[in-house]
Design a protein around this motif. Structure first.
Motif, PDB file in Angstrom:
ATOM      1  N   PHE A 119       0.835  -1.207   0.000  1.00  0.00           N
ATOM      2  CA  PHE A 119       0.000   0.000   0.000  1.00  0.00           C
ATOM      3  C   PHE A 119       0.867   1.254   0.000  1.00  0.00           C
ATOM      4  CE2 PHE A 119      -2.449   3.191   2.517  1.00  0.00           C
ATOM      5  CZ  PHE A 119      -3.451   3.407   1.592  1.00  0.00           C
ATOM      6  N   ARG A 120       1.904   1.281   0.854  1.00  0.00           N
ATOM      7  CA  ARG A 120       2.784   2.450   0.911  1.00  0.00           C
ATOM      8  C   ARG A 120       3.548   2.635  -0.403  1.00  0.00           C
ATOM      9  NH1 ARG A 120       4.417   0.364   6.445  1.00  0.00           N
ATOM     10  NH2 ARG A 120       3.346   1.696   7.970  1.00  0.00           N
ATOM     11  N   ASN A 121       3.939   1.540  -1.026  1.00  0.00           N
ATOM     12  CA  ASN A 121       4.724   1.637  -2.259  1.00  0.00           C
ATOM     13  C   ASN A 121       3.903   2.155  -3.426  1.00  0.00           C
ATOM     14  OD1 ASN A 121       7.051   0.692  -1.006  1.00  0.00           O
ATOM     15  ND2 ASN A 121       6.613  -1.456  -1.504  1.00  0.00           N
ATOM     16  N   HIS A 122       2.633   1.760  -3.488  1.00  0.00           N
ATOM     17  CA  HIS A 122       1.821   2.091  -4.647  1.00  0.00           C
ATOM     18  C   HIS A 122       0.976   3.354  -4.453  1.00  0.00           C
ATOM     19  CE1 HIS A 122       2.729  -2.172  -5.585  1.00  0.00           C
ATOM     20  NE2 HIS A 122       2.655  -1.767  -6.837  1.00  0.00           N
ATOM     21  N   VAL A 123       0.830   3.795  -3.223  1.00  0.00           N
ATOM     22  CA  VAL A 123       0.058   5.022  -2.968  1.00  0.00           C
ATOM     23  C   VAL A 123       0.951   5.992  -2.214  1.00  0.00           C
ATOM     24  CG1 VAL A 123      -2.089   5.970  -2.060  1.00  0.00           C
ATOM     25  CG2 VAL A 123      -1.996   3.577  -2.785  1.00  0.00           C
ATOM     26  N   PRO A 124       1.655   6.876  -2.910  1.00  0.00           N
ATOM     27  CA  PRO A 124       2.602   7.779  -2.235  1.00  0.00           C
ATOM     28  C   PRO A 124       1.885   8.836  -1.403  1.00  0.00           C
ATOM     29  CG  PRO A 124       2.394   8.353  -4.549  1.00  0.00           C
ATOM     30  CD  PRO A 124       1.621   7.082  -4.360  1.00  0.00           C
ATOM     31  N   LEU A 125       2.637   9.408  -0.466  1.00  0.00           N
ATOM     32  CA  LEU A 125       2.099  10.485   0.361  1.00  0.00           C
ATOM     33  C   LEU A 125       1.990  11.767  -0.444  1.00  0.00           C
ATOM     34  CD1 LEU A 125       4.126  10.050   3.691  1.00  0.00           C
ATOM     35  CD2 LEU A 125       1.679   9.713   3.389  1.00  0.00           C
ATOM     36  N   LEU A 159      -0.562  13.593  11.189  1.00  0.00           N
ATOM     37  CA  LEU A 159      -1.632  12.680  10.802  1.00  0.00           C
ATOM     38  C   LEU A 159      -1.706  12.541   9.290  1.00  0.00           C
ATOM     39  CD1 LEU A 159      -4.454  13.817  13.247  1.00  0.00           C
ATOM     40  CD2 LEU A 159      -2.961  11.832  13.456  1.00  0.00           C
ATOM     41  N   VAL A 160      -1.914  11.315   8.848  1.00  0.00           N
ATOM     42  CA  VAL A 160      -2.073  11.006   7.424  1.00  0.00           C
ATOM     43  C   VAL A 160      -3.405  10.284   7.267  1.00  0.00           C
ATOM     44  CG1 VAL A 160      -1.163   9.745   5.442  1.00  0.00           C
ATOM     45  CG2 VAL A 160       0.411  10.853   7.050  1.00  0.00           C
ATOM     46  N   LEU A 161      -4.244  10.780   6.368  1.00  0.00           N
ATOM     47  CA  LEU A 161      -5.577  10.216   6.164  1.00  0.00           C
ATOM     48  C   LEU A 161      -5.710   9.746   4.722  1.00  0.00           C
ATOM     49  CD1 LEU A 161      -8.478   9.762   7.293  1.00  0.00           C
ATOM     50  CD2 LEU A 161      -9.024  12.054   6.467  1.00  0.00           C
ATOM     51  N   THR A 162      -6.164   8.519   4.538  1.00  0.00           N
ATOM     52  CA  THR A 162      -6.410   7.996   3.194  1.00  0.00           C
ATOM     53  C   THR A 162      -7.772   8.462   2.720  1.00  0.00           C
ATOM     54  OG1 THR A 162      -5.011   6.059   3.518  1.00  0.00           O
ATOM     55  CG2 THR A 162      -6.666   5.924   1.791  1.00  0.00           C
ATOM     56  N   ASP A 163      -7.776   9.155   1.600  1.00  0.00           N
ATOM     57  CA  ASP A 163      -9.007   9.710   1.051  1.00  0.00           C
ATOM     58  C   ASP A 163      -9.633   8.723   0.082  1.00  0.00           C
ATOM     59  OD1 ASP A 163     -11.024  11.459   0.384  1.00  0.00           O
ATOM     60  OD2 ASP A 163      -9.843  12.461  -1.155  1.00  0.00           O
ATOM     61  N   ARG A 164     -10.883   8.351   0.346  1.00  0.00           N
ATOM     62  CA  ARG A 164     -11.564   7.375  -0.504  1.00  0.00           C
ATOM     63  C   ARG A 164     -11.844   7.908  -1.898  1.00  0.00           C
ATOM     64  NH1 ARG A 164     -16.066   4.309   3.234  1.00  0.00           N
ATOM     65  NH2 ARG A 164     -14.693   3.764   4.957  1.00  0.00           N
ATOM     66  N   ALA A 165     -12.100   9.198  -2.001  1.00  0.00           N
ATOM     67  CA  ALA A 165     -12.526   9.754  -3.285  1.00  0.00           C
ATOM     68  C   ALA A 165     -11.365   9.926  -4.255  1.00  0.00           C
ATOM     69  CB  ALA A 165     -13.228  11.093  -3.061  1.00  0.00           C
ATOM     70  N   SER A 166     -10.227  10.463  -3.775  1.00  0.00           N
ATOM     71  CA  SER A 166      -9.123  10.787  -4.689  1.00  0.00           C
ATOM     72  C   SER A 166      -8.025   9.738  -4.709  1.00  0.00           C
ATOM     73  CB  SER A 166      -8.515  12.142  -4.287  1.00  0.00           C
ATOM     74  OG  SER A 166      -7.995  12.076  -2.967  1.00  0.00           O
ATOM     75  N   HIS A 167      -8.190   8.642  -3.946  1.00  0.00           N
ATOM     76  CA  HIS A 167      -7.208   7.549  -3.938  1.00  0.00           C
ATOM     77  C   HIS A 167      -5.826   8.050  -3.525  1.00  0.00           C
ATOM     78  CE1 HIS A 167      -9.887   5.843  -7.414  1.00  0.00           C
ATOM     79  NE2 HIS A 167     -10.522   5.933  -6.276  1.00  0.00           N
ATOM     80  N   THR A 168      -5.761   8.896  -2.499  1.00  0.00           N
ATOM     81  CA  THR A 168      -4.493   9.446  -2.052  1.00  0.00           C
ATOM     82  C   THR A 168      -4.344   9.288  -0.548  1.00  0.00           C
ATOM     83  OG1 THR A 168      -5.535  11.630  -1.880  1.00  0.00           O
ATOM     84  CG2 THR A 168      -4.306  11.149  -3.898  1.00  0.00           C
ATOM     85  N   ARG A 169      -3.082   9.267  -0.115  1.00  0.00           N
ATOM     86  CA  ARG A 169      -2.747   9.306   1.312  1.00  0.00           C
ATOM     87  C   ARG A 169      -2.319  10.741   1.612  1.00  0.00           C
ATOM     88  NH1 ARG A 169       2.061   5.937   1.543  1.00  0.00           N
ATOM     89  NH2 ARG A 169       1.903   5.851   3.828  1.00  0.00           N
TER      90      ARG A 169
END
Length: 537
Positions: free
Chosen positions: A100-106, A358-368
């Motif tokens: 997840f961390r590798n494929h969805v960058p901050l 804090l880091v929040l995963t956004d469901r709409a934009s597919h971003t962390r």
């Protein structure tokens, strides 16, 4: 869930519980001889309170189970988040944290929005704000409040003085039964305040945020005659000339302790913690709400509810980060320039005494998304961290790379105001000089706008004290001042309505967050000029 609970009740009791106060009043008018109505109203309240306690206990058991296995609970939350993203989710993203961390960058929460709109970016939005975690925060917060202050939920024990509620998920039922006193259909603070002033037996005062409650008390002082006349004339309700006289007498004695003079049985003030509220809480506690406890049921950003407050008796706001609901990660904050750490950690991996963004995963934009909110871990609840919110990285000042954080600047400003005889800080805002083009050939500096109580003019000696306090708080700033790379901070006193007008202007922005955070550093010229026009000294 609330509807499911209601279905479990016997039909006659269900009808009684669902009957709102206006219908009770109508029944009283139709059947004036019915002496059972007060008893039935009491039954309605007891049943509502019992259901609240049952629902809160059920939520507490769920919270216990999820926090005892925080890692497993977070993996479930991540799977739900990825399923919600559907087929368009990032390629290769899975519930395995490494993948997840590798494929969805901050990313920073404001990057996309700033490029597209030119306005200050906002944290990601989430349907969780009105979802399970918000309901959990409301139920557990009400139960905790009832344990700490049992009389608060008595009928007519609470008054809300802002149109929006402090509770993340206000229950459509049994809100009035559990003490909420507000005129039906009221959409402005004036009408709500007027109703609250008619009820001297209040035990709790509620506003969406502390800055909005501060505005209410400032408006109360400015409009005391109009309020007193309305109460005396019975607009609305029956005429209460004696209560109007009490209002005038309470205001004549000044702001300190005003709330307890108006409502002698008042115990607690309920507001929602949403960032940038510390100054307002301090001002209210020192003046109008002196002697009262403050309670925030949750910490929220526009991305949703992120922290639950289970300890109303603890000052300063302690919040549990729950593993269910929004998928939260913690990014370690390095000392100094606050560079990005190598990777995030999960809730169960947080270390006491450390600070994290804090880091929040956004469901709409597919971003962390990095929210910019920094917390310090002060304890643990099973396997989950209990935190105190420290500052927002987006509110740091830096004209030469000195990076004065929100918490550092607020502390320095507090020291300076403490050295201004008779002054109490109500509000403040900062602007870097480049925003206003105010350097005029001099070194870049800070423009600081303050709203004060007890001081009408600022002497040059008082203005200089802020710069000295900043140098004491930040060695880097002191070094830059010594070399002349940064000029002295310039302090301006604005009228007491300036920040209220600023908040009203911010609320009209189509990208305004909910709940409304209070910006302390203004990044846009039109907002800075808004305060500049209200300078009185």
């Amino acid at each position: 869930m609330v509807l499911f609970l209601l279905l479990l009740l016997p039909l006659p009791l269900l009808l009684l519980l669902l009957l709102p106060p206006p219908q009770w009043a109508a029944l009283r008018q139709k059947s004036p001889r019915d002496a059972r109505l007060p008893w039935l109203a009491g039954l309605q309240h007891r049943a509502a309170l019992g259901l609240l306690c049952w629902a809160a206990a059920w939520q507490r058991r769920r919270l216990e189970q999820s926090t005892l296995q925080a890692g497993l609970s977070q993996r479930r939350a991540l799977r739900r988040c990825l399923r919600a993203q559907g087929p368009g989710r990032p390629r290769g993203a899975s519930a395995d944290m490494s993948a997840f961390r590798n494929h969805v960058p901050l990313t920073k929460a404001c990057q996309t929005e700033e490029k597209e709109s030119g306005e200050q970016g906002l944290p990601p939005t989430s349907d969780q704000h009105c979802g399970e975690v918000s309901l959990q925060a409301t139920l557990l917060g009400l139960a905790a409040l009832n344990r700490a202050y049992p009389e608060v939920l008595a009928p007519g024990g609470t008054a809300r003085v802002t149109p929006a509620s402090a509770w993340p998920c206000p229950l459509p039922w049994p809100w009035h039964t559990l003490g909420q006193l507000s005129p039906p259909g009221a959409k402005d603070s004036w009408a709500l305040l007027l109703e609250a002033l008619r009820s001297p037996e209040l035990r709790a005062l509620e506003a969406r945020t502390a800055v909005e409650l501060l505005d209410v008390f400032l408006g109360l002082e400015a409009g005391v005659e109009l309020l007193a006349e309305a109460i005396a004339a019975g607009n609305p309700g029956a005429p209460l000339p004696r209560r109007a006289a009490e209002l005038r007498e309470a205001l004549e004695q000044g702001p300190r302790g005003l709330a307890l003079r108006l409502w002698p049985e008042l115990q607690v003030v309920v507001t929602l913690d949403a960032g940038g509220q510390a100054e307002a809480v301090a001002a209210l506690g020192a003046l109008w709400c002196q002697g009262l406890a403050f309670f925030s049921p949750a910490y929220a950003v526009s991305g949703g509810v992120l922290g639950l407050n289970l300890w109303p008796e603890q000052p300063g706001g302690l919040y549990l980060l729950p593993p269910e609901g929004p998928f939260i990660e913690l990014l370690p904050v390095k000392e100094g320039a606050q560079k990005e750490a190598a990777h995030t950690v999960l809730l169960a991996e947080a270390q006491k005494g450390k600070e994290y963004e804090l880091v929040l995963t956004d469901r709409a934009s597919h971003t962390r998304c990095r929210l910019g909110d920094v917390v310090r871990v002060v304890g643990a609840y099973n396997q989950c961290p209990v935190v105190r919110f420290i500052c927002r990285l987006s509110q740091a000042l830096s004209v030469r790379g000195e990076d004065i954080g929100e918490d550092v600047f607020s502390e320095a400003l507090g020291w300076a105001v403490g050295r201004w005889p008779g002054a109490k800080l109500l509000d403040h805002g900062c602007v870097e000089s480049s925003i206003l083009d105010s350097s005029e050939g001099s070194a870049p500096h800070y423009e600081v706008f303050v709203s004060l109580r007890g001081l009408r003019n600022l002497s040059e000696e008082n203005r200089d004290k802020l710069d000295h306090c900043l140098q004491e708080a930040s060695p880097h700033y002191k070094s830059l001042r010594f070399r002349g790379s940064v000029g002295p901070a310039r302090v301006h006193l604005v009228d007491q309505g300036a920040f209220r007008a600023l908040r009203e202007a911010l609320a009209t922005c189509p990208l305004a967050p909910f709940p409304p955070e209070m910006p302390r550093v203004l990044r846009y010229r039109h907002l800075a000029q808004f305060l500049q026009k209200r300078v009185v000294s």
